[in-house]
Design an enzyme around this catalytic site. Structure first.
Site, PDB file in Angstrom:
ATOM      1  N   GLN A   1      21.922  47.437  33.116  1.00 44.73           N
ATOM      2  CA  GLN A   1      21.663  46.023  32.836  1.00 44.73           C
ATOM      3  C   GLN A   1      21.090  45.850  31.425  1.00 44.73           C
ATOM      4  O   GLN A   1      20.104  46.491  31.071  1.00 44.73           O
ATOM      5  CB  GLN A   1      20.684  45.468  33.890  1.00 44.73           C
ATOM      6  CG  GLN A   1      20.449  43.978  33.790  1.00 44.73           C
ATOM      7  CD  GLN A   1      21.700  43.149  34.095  1.00 44.73           C
ATOM      8  OE1 GLN A   1      22.427  43.414  35.039  1.00 44.73           O
ATOM      9  NE2 GLN A   1      21.962  42.146  33.277  1.00 44.73           N
TER      10      GLN A   1
ATOM     11  N   LYS B   1      23.669  41.322  42.111  1.00 45.47           N
ATOM     12  CA  LYS B   1      24.697  42.370  42.128  1.00 45.47           C
ATOM     13  C   LYS B   1      24.530  43.279  43.342  1.00 45.47           C
ATOM     14  O   LYS B   1      25.510  43.627  44.007  1.00 45.47           O
ATOM     15  CB  LYS B   1      24.627  43.180  40.818  1.00 45.47           C
ATOM     16  CG  LYS B   1      25.135  42.380  39.631  1.00 45.47           C
ATOM     17  CD  LYS B   1      24.808  42.972  38.276  1.00 45.47           C
ATOM     18  CE  LYS B   1      25.250  41.993  37.176  1.00 45.47           C
ATOM     19  NZ  LYS B   1      24.949  42.430  35.823  1.00 45.47           N
TER      20      LYS B   1
ATOM     21  N   ASP C   1      31.306  47.996  33.720  1.00 41.84           N
ATOM     22  CA  ASP C   1      31.142  46.873  32.798  1.00 41.84           C
ATOM     23  C   ASP C   1      32.254  46.858  31.753  1.00 41.84           C
ATOM     24  O   ASP C   1      32.420  45.871  31.037  1.00 41.84           O
ATOM     25  CB  ASP C   1      29.787  46.994  32.072  1.00 41.84           C
ATOM     26  CG  ASP C   1      28.775  45.973  32.586  1.00 41.84           C
ATOM     27  OD1 ASP C   1      29.219  44.977  33.187  1.00 41.84           O
ATOM     28  OD2 ASP C   1      27.573  46.184  32.388  1.00 41.84           O
TER      29      ASP C   1
END
Ligand code: NAD
Length: 317
Positions: free
Chosen positions: A97, A53, A120
């Site tokens: 994460q 990422k 997200d």
């Protein structure tokens, strides 16, 4: 006739190129969208994802930073970090994460992320925006599935779509996106009766189960589009043979990799499905590459939405 293979690597590259262009255009007005990734503790798989990422952010011209609190970080310490990232204007996207260590209250952490920076798309506010068709941030993998369909010119409106899996991360948002585009959607799960029969109704079948090769040809109507979200690592030789029989052409390279590494990645869909489907995403190289590309797109989108700028021209972001 063998199915058309939908090349996710190529589609993801197209999207990254578009995001690079958007980042360049924003740079002219002095804006560089910023992504903060929070990785707690040392989970090897998470470390690989986070590296990908951060690397991708740099490649497309976004600012990015990593926060790596130790395994023993408390919920309160993480809430403070999130509050700080929420306050900072140069941070447009915050990604925590998962999974978080067991002692951390993950729901509380995800709820603390400013919905405007929730790249997200997991915050209940964004879930609500999606289900009521308001502008918001859409989870990356489901948004990627829709980009594959759109960029492969696969019609959605009026089609029968069946989604196997009802997770908050994949199954439910994919179903909602398909519904928002006027598909007739059925969501299946571990308690669904006569699963193969239900799946055979699908013009578009999305598998997000997490069970290697569970979807075999008896789940698929001839000519259907099959989107395989599953990512499963197989290490057993017999299991490998079930997927890639040695006597079939095209399996030699897989076998070499399997022997060299002792494992290979497979989807939830058995390769035999390619013999009857109209179109299919491979694993690897199908849905997987889209996830990071859509994260990049979401970060630019978040930067623009927060400043009241016109949204970028990607279909689902
Ligand atoms: P999950 O475990 O949260 O959900 C799995 C779903 O499958 C559940 O809703 C469950 O009811 C259903 N299910 C399980 N067994 C079933 C059965 N026998 N019959 C019917 N339904 C069944 O998983 P998830 O987070 O949604 O992920 C699903 C898969 O997608 C995993 O393989 C995961 O690794 C993969 N994934 C890939 C990406 C990507 O970037 N491509 C992103 C997220 C998840």
């Amino acid at each position: 006739m063998a199915a058309r293979v939908l090349d996710g690597t190529k589609i993801a590259a197209e999207i990254r190129a578009e995001v690079t262009g958007q980042a360049k255009a924003l740079a002219l007005s002095g804006l560089r969208p910023g992504l903060a990734v929070v990785l707690v503790g040392h989970n090897p798989a998470s470390e690989v994802y986070v590296r990908g990422k951060v690397k991708s952010s740099e490649e497309v011209g976004l600012y990015s930073e990593q926060h790596t609190p130790g395994e023993s970080a408390t919920t309160e310490e993480l809430l403070e970090l999130i509050a700080d990232l929420n306050r900072r204007d140069e941070i447009d996207g915050i990604l925590v994460q998962l999974p978080l260590p067991a002692h951390v209250d993950a729901k509380k952490i995800l709820l603390a992320v400013d919905p405007a920076k929730d790249v997200d798309g997991f915050h209940p506010m964004n879930v609500g925006y999606l289900s009521t068709q308001r502008p918001g941030l859409v989870p990356c993998t489901p948004a990627g599935v829709m980009e594959i369909l759109k960029r492969s010119a696969i019609p959605v409106a009026g089609q029968e779509a069946v989604v196997i899996g009802r997770s908050d991360i994949v199954g439910k948002p994919v179903a909602m996106l398909l519904l928002n585009q006027n598909a007739t959607v059925t969501v299946c799960h571990s308690k669904t009766r006569d699963l193969p029969e239900v799946c055979r109704r699908a013009d578009i079948l999305v598998a997000a189960i997490g069970r290697a090769g569970m979807v075999t040809r008896d789940y698929v109507k001839s000519g259907a589009t099959v989107i395989d979200v599953g990512i499963n690592r197989i290490t057993d030789r017999k299991e490998f043979e079930r997927f890639f029989p040695g006597n079939q052409a095209g399996n030699k390279k897989r076998e070499e990799t399997f022997l060299a590494r002792g494992s290979t990645l497979v989807g939830d869909v058995h390769p035999e499905v390619a013999e009857i489907a109209g179109a299919i995403t491979p694993v690897p190289g199908g849905v997987g590459p889209l996830t990071i590309a859509m994260l990049m797109a979401n970060t630019v989108k978040a930067a623009m939405l927060r400043r009241g700028l016109k949204q970028p021209e990607l279909s689902q972001v």
